[in-house]
Design an enzyme around this catalytic site. Structure first.
Site, mmCIF file in Angstrom:
data_model
loop_
_atom_site.group_PDB
_atom_site.id
_atom_site.type_symbol
_atom_site.label_atom_id
_atom_site.label_comp_id
_atom_site.label_asym_id
_atom_site.label_seq_id
_atom_site.Cartn_x
_atom_site.Cartn_y
_atom_site.Cartn_z
ATOM 1 N N GLU A 40 -14.060 -19.308 19.972
ATOM 2 C CA GLU A 40 -13.751 -20.723 20.150
ATOM 3 C C GLU A 40 -13.770 -21.052 21.641
ATOM 4 O O GLU A 40 -13.345 -20.253 22.482
ATOM 5 C CB GLU A 40 -12.372 -21.020 19.568
ATOM 6 C CG GLU A 40 -11.982 -22.484 19.603
ATOM 7 C CD GLU A 40 -10.597 -22.743 19.017
ATOM 8 O OE1 GLU A 40 -10.371 -23.868 18.540
ATOM 9 O OE2 GLU A 40 -9.745 -21.820 19.053
ATOM 10 N N LYS A 113 -13.698 -27.993 12.880
ATOM 11 C CA LYS A 113 -12.362 -27.443 12.660
ATOM 12 C C LYS A 113 -11.465 -28.444 11.928
ATOM 13 O O LYS A 113 -11.290 -29.576 12.374
ATOM 14 C CB LYS A 113 -11.752 -27.062 14.003
ATOM 15 C CG LYS A 113 -10.393 -26.377 13.943
ATOM 16 C CD LYS A 113 -9.957 -26.009 15.347
ATOM 17 C CE LYS A 113 -8.638 -25.264 15.377
ATOM 18 N NZ LYS A 113 -8.240 -24.929 16.764
ATOM 19 N N CYS A 158 -9.887 -20.554 14.364
ATOM 20 C CA CYS A 158 -8.564 -20.376 14.976
ATOM 21 C C CYS A 158 -7.405 -20.776 14.063
ATOM 22 O O CYS A 158 -7.051 -20.055 13.142
ATOM 23 C CB CYS A 158 -8.526 -21.131 16.301
ATOM 24 S SG CYS A 158 -7.227 -20.565 17.441
#
Length: 268
Positions: A40, A113, A158
């Site tokens: 990321e 995301k 993440c």
């Protein structure tokens, strides 16, 4: 299929970050990787969150996307571009997009995301929603390895790691987790969450992380790793830039799912 999980300590210079990413991608290719996953924010860790907006690219057009396309084509491997800021209709917010390129340099997938990180322990404070807009679409793509085996690959980023329902929806053979976990949260939760996602989904997990002290003062946990469907860590790199290589065996996945068919036993 041989995979590479790449760890970086990205800084505030886009050009320096891309140069370092290319060095590590070349190292992965030299090691025989067919699929390489960058972390990321691989291309940029700004001095402040708003700096992401300056670099936000138009889908299909931009320096970072061109870099990923060229690298995938030149190195003849699948490349997952960790994340990069992608422009939205709101100039005050960008999408945190993970883009995938096939060995022909073609864009094969994009995942935005879904879960945006927020954390405040009185000393550290993060709120991604201040400059990022959340995605809403679970995303998978098909990847064929050199032996002709097709793999179903699920994307996440993440903080998504904390939401197990997303991974159930992906129903993938390989789960990708490019990340920039903080040192504080990563020390306590990173490995145990990764291994849990592998075990409960009986899937390989490829987790590429930021790992070290960044120019902006942030410290990330690192510990990039590849985990097998039984939850065993196959390979790991703790801190600093590096490449983690691992061979994924489709028969290992099939055997785990056959011996303990928990995916077939779901009732909810």
């Amino acid at each position: 299929m041989k995979v590479a999980a790449i760890q970086m300590v990205s800084g505030i210079s886009l050009d320096v970050n891309l140069s370092e990413a290319l060095r590590l991608l070349r190292q992965a290719a030299a090691g025989g990787a067919e699929l390489a996953v960058l972390p990321e924010y691989f291309c940029f860790m700004g001095a402040k969150d708003e700096d992401k907006l300056v670099l936000a690219e138009t889908p299909g057009l931009g320096k970072v996307q061109d870099f990923l396309s060229d690298a995938a084509r030149d190195l003849r491997m699948w490349i997952v571009g960790g994340t990069l800021p992608m422009a939205t209709d709101d100039p005050s917010h960008a999408a945190n997009a993970s883009v995938v390129y096939n060995p022909r340099g073609e864009n094969a997938s994009r995942y935005d995301k879904i879960h945006l990180f927020r954390y405040d322990n009185g000393t550290e404070h993060y709120d991604e929603s201040a400059v990022l807009v959340a995605g809403d679409t679970p995303t998978v793509f098909e990847c064929r390895d050199h032996a002709g085996q097709d793999w179903r690959v699920g994307q996440s980023v993440c903080y998504d790691l904390r939401f197990g329902e997303l991974y159930r929806m992906l129903a993938a053979d390989i789960l990708l987790v490019p990340a920039a976990f903080t040192y504080t949260t990563g020390r306590s939760h990173w490995e145990v969450l990764l291994r849990a996602r592998a075990i409960e989904n009986q899937a390989f997990v490829v987790a590429s992380a930021q790992g070290g002290v960044h120019e902006n003062g942030r410290r990330t946990w690192g510990h990039t790793m590849v985990i097998d469907p039984w939850g065993d860590v196959m390979a790991m790199h703790a801190e600093g830039p590096g490449v983690v290589l691992a061979d994924l065996d489709i028969e290992r996945l099939r055997n785990v799912r056959a011996q303990l068919p928990s995916l077939q036993h779901r009732r909810l």
